[in-house]
Scaffold this motif. Structure first.
Motif, PDB file in Angstrom:
ATOM      1  N   PRO A 103       0.708  -1.128   0.149  1.00 28.44           N
ATOM      2  CA  PRO A 103       0.173   0.020   0.000  1.00 28.44           C
ATOM      3  C   PRO A 103       0.873   1.299   0.034  1.00 28.44           C
ATOM      4  CG  PRO A 103       0.001  -0.952   2.194  1.00 28.44           C
ATOM      5  CD  PRO A 103       0.571  -1.836   1.268  1.00 28.44           C
ATOM      6  N   VAL A 104       0.291   2.371  -0.671  1.00 32.53           N
ATOM      7  CA  VAL A 104       1.010   3.761  -0.750  1.00 32.53           C
ATOM      8  C   VAL A 104       0.162   4.784  -0.896  1.00 32.53           C
ATOM      9  CG1 VAL A 104       1.438   3.601  -3.248  1.00 32.53           C
ATOM     10  CG2 VAL A 104       3.083   4.814  -1.649  1.00 32.53           C
ATOM     11  N   GLY A 105       0.400   5.935  -0.438  1.00 30.36           N
ATOM     12  CA  GLY A 105      -0.448   7.074  -0.604  1.00 30.36           C
ATOM     13  C   GLY A 105       0.004   7.827  -1.588  1.00 30.36           C
ATOM     14  N   LEU A 106      -0.582   8.951  -2.135  1.00 31.44           N
ATOM     15  CA  LEU A 106       0.043   9.906  -2.891  1.00 31.44           C
ATOM     16  C   LEU A 106       0.135  11.213  -2.088  1.00 31.44           C
ATOM     17  CD1 LEU A 106      -2.315   9.472  -6.232  1.00 31.44           C
ATOM     18  CD2 LEU A 106      -0.010   8.385  -5.645  1.00 31.44           C
ATOM     19  N   SER A 107      -0.155  11.239  -0.932  1.00 33.52           N
ATOM     20  CA  SER A 107       0.180  12.559  -0.014  1.00 33.52           C
ATOM     21  C   SER A 107       0.224  12.130   1.195  1.00 33.52           C
ATOM     22  CB  SER A 107      -1.087  13.423  -0.185  1.00 33.52           C
ATOM     23  OG  SER A 107      -1.051  14.501   0.746  1.00 33.52           O
ATOM     24  N   ASP A 108       1.139  12.779   2.032  1.00 37.10           N
ATOM     25  CA  ASP A 108       1.088  12.336   3.588  1.00 37.10           C
ATOM     26  C   ASP A 108       0.084  13.310   4.279  1.00 37.10           C
ATOM     27  OD1 ASP A 108       3.377  10.722   3.306  1.00 37.10           O
ATOM     28  OD2 ASP A 108       4.480  12.483   2.940  1.00 37.10           O
ATOM     29  N   LEU A 109      -0.932  14.020   3.783  1.00 35.43           N
ATOM     30  CA  LEU A 109      -1.831  14.710   4.326  1.00 35.43           C
ATOM     31  C   LEU A 109      -3.104  14.075   4.294  1.00 35.43           C
ATOM     32  CD1 LEU A 109      -0.571  18.615   3.411  1.00 35.43           C
ATOM     33  CD2 LEU A 109      -0.097  17.156   5.716  1.00 35.43           C
ATOM     34  N   PRO A 110      -3.943  14.119   5.109  1.00 36.80           N
ATOM     35  CA  PRO A 110      -5.107  13.472   5.114  1.00 36.80           C
ATOM     36  C   PRO A 110      -6.203  13.970   4.216  1.00 36.80           C
ATOM     37  CG  PRO A 110      -4.943  14.308   7.232  1.00 36.80           C
ATOM     38  CD  PRO A 110      -3.513  14.714   6.740  1.00 36.80           C
ATOM     39  N   ARG A 111      -7.162  13.282   3.553  1.00 39.77           N
ATOM     40  CA  ARG A 111      -8.113  14.115   2.973  1.00 39.77           C
ATOM     41  C   ARG A 111      -7.788  14.618   1.496  1.00 39.77           C
ATOM     42  NH1 ARG A 111     -11.692  16.956   7.944  1.00 39.77           N
ATOM     43  NH2 ARG A 111     -12.228  14.905   9.097  1.00 39.77           N
TER      44      ARG A 111
END
Length: 296
Positions: A186-194
């Motif tokens: 898993p990975v996100g495209l941003s470290d900030l939520p929403r």
């Protein structure tokens, strides 16, 4: 159990709430025996002995149910929710270290309430919160745990916990044909939520894909961060798979599509590269067709 608002626990993936088990003896009472109902004193002794034993069994069952509910932490409950399979359980001692939570109080509303809920700490003045505020606290607890989770999984203990899930392909497999079912991370495209939902990264083809489950596809990508899969592979280079040796080549009636075709106009990187031999063969073919000296 302590650490959550009355009748609910923090809202996790799927919007569920955890209600407490209510113990106690069956409220249906027994009518007292009347003197005229007693025919044999020995039978009376037997009834007096049997009745308390049944009540004791009910009390024991109720206490076991209550005890099992007390033993289940909010973290274990949240990670066990359907759709939250991507999450690992963060050690409570990691959460209790204030250094690991630096800066999160400015991102999470009702931070203190949310932290107490995650750690199963009894919250003072919880009865004074309105129903709307309680829902906010439940949502805040989910956000807080997610942001803590993103920090935890880049530690040694966190990577080990995620390794177990990676090994069992709990995050899914790459849909690319030539990756042959390679497990993804898993990975996100941003470290900030929403901002973005979570994606999955294939270590073999370096492709980025949506999770297969719609429940998991709705998880905030910031709960896994932009660093985890890449740092994980750099820390464990033996886990890096070999890139696929095969590459798909589009064909029409069995013939490769020429790289100068409009088919590749917006996909220049996908155009098949012609080696020097093929270029020489193409030039030789054109010279033969042209006749070399202009002969007809």
């Amino acid at each position: 159990p302590a650490g959550h608002l009355p009748g609910t626990r923090g809202g996790g993936g799927g919007g569920a709430s955890k209600g407490g088990h209510h113990g106690g003896v069956d409220p249906r009472g027994r009518d007292p025996l009347m003197p005229g109902d007693i025919e044999d004193p020995e039978e009376e002794d037997d009834d007096e002995e049997d009745t308390p034993s049944e009540e004791e069994e009910e009390e024991e069952d109720s206490s076991e149910i209550s005890a099992s509910d007390e033993d289940g932490s909010w973290i274990a409950w949240f990670c066990g929710l359907r759709g939250n399979e991507f999450f690992c359980e963060v050690d409570e001692d990691y959460i209790q270290d204030d250094f690991n939570l630096t800066g999160l109080n400015g991102l999470v509303p009702y931070y203190d309430y949310a932290l107490d809920m995650v750690l199963d700490v009894e919250m003072p003045m919880e009865d004074s919160l309105t129903e709307e505020q309680q829902e906010i606290v439940e949502s805040a607890a989910e956000m807080l745990y997610g942001l803590i989770h993103a920090r935890y999984i880049v530690t040694n203990r966190g990577m080990h916990a995620m390794y177990e899930k990676y090994r069992s392909a709990s995050f899914g497999r790459c849909p690319h044909v030539f990756c042959q079912g390679q497990p993804v991370l898993p990975v996100g495209l941003s470290d900030l939520p929403r901002n973005y939902t979570v994606n999955v990264f294939c270590p073999r083809c370096h492709g980025l894909f949506f999770p297969k489950s719609t429940r998991q596809a709705n998880i905030d990508g910031a709960y896994f961060g932009t660093t985890f899969p890449h740092l994980y592979l750099m820390t464990h280079p033996e886990m890096i798979p070999v890139r696929p040796s095969q590459q798909y080549v589009p064909r029409v009636y069995g013939f490769k599509i020429n790289q100068s075709s409009l088919y590749f106009r917006n996909h220049e990187d996908d155009a098949p590269m012609m080696n020097n031999d093929s270029r020489r063969n193409s030039r030789a073919t054109r010279s033969r067709q042209g006749g070399g000296g202009g002969r007809r």
